[in-house]
Design an enzyme around this catalytic site. Structure first.
Site, PDB file in Angstrom:
ATOM      1  N   GLY A  53       0.849  -1.180   0.000  1.00  6.86           N
ATOM      2  CA  GLY A  53       0.000   0.000   0.000  1.00  6.86           C
ATOM      3  C   GLY A  53       0.883   1.227   0.000  1.00  6.86           C
ATOM      4  O   GLY A  53       2.035   1.167   0.445  1.00  6.86           O
ATOM      5  N   THR A  54       0.364   2.325  -0.511  1.00  6.63           N
ATOM      6  CA  THR A  54       1.252   3.477  -0.666  1.00  6.63           C
ATOM      7  C   THR A  54       0.851   4.667   0.196  1.00  6.63           C
ATOM      8  O   THR A  54       1.177   4.698   1.374  1.00  6.63           O
ATOM      9  CB  THR A  54       1.379   3.859  -2.141  1.00  6.63           C
ATOM     10  OG1 THR A  54       0.074   3.884  -2.743  1.00  6.63           O
ATOM     11  CG2 THR A  54       2.204   2.831  -2.895  1.00  6.63           C
ATOM     12  N   THR A  55       0.115   5.643  -0.319  1.00 10.69           N
ATOM     13  CA  THR A  55       0.073   6.956   0.324  1.00 10.69           C
ATOM     14  C   THR A  55      -1.158   7.170   1.212  1.00 10.69           C
ATOM     15  O   THR A  55      -2.292   6.984   0.775  1.00 10.69           O
ATOM     16  CB  THR A  55       0.141   8.057  -0.743  1.00 10.69           C
ATOM     17  OG1 THR A  55       1.238   7.780  -1.611  1.00 10.69           O
ATOM     18  CG2 THR A  55       0.326   9.412  -0.108  1.00 10.69           C
ATOM     19  N   LYS A  86      -7.308   1.133   2.292  1.00 12.48           N
ATOM     20  CA  LYS A  86      -6.160   1.346   3.176  1.00 12.48           C
ATOM     21  C   LYS A  86      -6.513   2.102   4.459  1.00 12.48           C
ATOM     22  O   LYS A  86      -5.646   2.320   5.290  1.00 12.48           O
ATOM     23  CB  LYS A  86      -5.071   2.133   2.437  1.00 12.48           C
ATOM     24  CG  LYS A  86      -4.625   1.537   1.126  1.00 12.48           C
ATOM     25  CD  LYS A  86      -3.601   2.429   0.472  1.00 12.48           C
ATOM     26  CE  LYS A  86      -3.299   1.979  -0.936  1.00 12.48           C
ATOM     27  NZ  LYS A  86      -2.358   2.888  -1.613  1.00 12.48           N
TER      28      LYS A  86
END
Length: 281
Positions: A53-55, A86
């Site tokens: 997962g990123t931002t 997320k």
């Protein structure tokens, strides 16, 4: 001879009378192998490829806090998932946004939710927001062995402090080190770009509507410069997850609400591709 509780199908007495208000401590005592950080990984060479997962971004405003995340998960240079979630409620007055190894992060969030629920049932009261942040720090620290093998989890925790009557944000490093952020925060691969956007646009007197717009602006800027961060996907109707936490509790914006903000931002960006301008002085 005393019957084995497992063979009779009965729970041991200790299971029915937990000596600690911490579910993690209880699990560590009775079945430590079930904790994510205690699992044995097979021998590997090189970097382990797993969806990441990123931002995640968060902004406080008078009366609460906003926590939001993009929807992209990557595996190396490949988009592993376009619509991953997320951002999750931790309890009625707090939420967690995950960055890092997606599978471990989701598992950690579920354990954190259970930890808070267990404490409330055993003690008959909720943990303070500070206490919740500390419990999450302990969980991240317990994952340090896996983090050293490339399977790190770095969440962002936000909530409404009912004692102080304001929203608060906590960020973490891979060792479980905890920091309280002032005004805004970001984590994940696009965090440097998102933080730069928020730094120029944030004000202490933001309204709730302005705060939700700001986090989507920041995620848009992150997606503009970071390939691992996904921007609003108009064709597939995939938009950032945006949550608001106030004295009324946790609320997730509906798809219609988040898409309306995203569409208005996209319309403005047709004229100003780099987004809104901050004053020089």
């Amino acid at each position: 001879m005393e019957a084995n509780p497992r063979s009779t199908g009965r729970l041991p007495a200790a299971f029915l009378t937990p000596g600690s208000s911490s579910f993690m401590d209880f699990l560590s005592e009775h079945q430590p192998e079930m904790l994510p950080g205690n699992r044995q990984l097979p021998p590997t060479q090189g970097v382990i490829e797993a969806p990441h997962g990123t931002t995640i971004v968060s902004v406080t405003f008078p009366g609460g806090v906003v926590l939001a995340g993009d929807r992209r998960a990557t595996m190396g240079n490949v988009i592993a998932q376009r619509d991953i979630e997320k951002v999750f409620p931790a309890d009625e007055y707090s939420a967690v946004g995950i960055a890092g190894t997606a599978g471990l992060a989701v598992e950690m969030v579920k354990l954190f939710q259970l930890e808070l629920e267990h404490f409330e049932k055993v003690e008959g009261a909720q943990l303070s927001l500070e206490g919740k942040a500390n419990r999450l720090s302990t969980m991240i620290r317990s994952n340090l062995a896996m983090a050293m093998q490339g399977l790190a989890v770095v969440p962002l925790f936000a909530g409404y402090d009912v004692d102080r009557e304001k929203g608060r944000i906590f960020s973490y490093d891979v060792t479980g080190g905890r920091s309280e952020e002032t005004g805004y925060a970001a984590t994940g691969s696009g965090s440097v770009f998102a933080r730069g956007a928020m730094k120029k646009l944030y004000r202490a007197d933001l309204s709730e509507e302005e705060a939700t717009t700001l986090v989507i602006q920041a995620l848009y800027d992150a997606a503009d410069d970071d390939s691992a961060t996904g921007g609003p996907d108009m064709a597939r109707r995939i938009f950032p997850i945006v949550t608001v936490i106030t004295d009324e509790g946790f609320r997730r914006l509906t798809d219609d609400e988040s898409s309306a903000i995203a569409r208005s931002i996209l319309d403005r960006r047709m004229e100003q591709p780099d987004g809104p301008r901050a004053a020089l002085l």
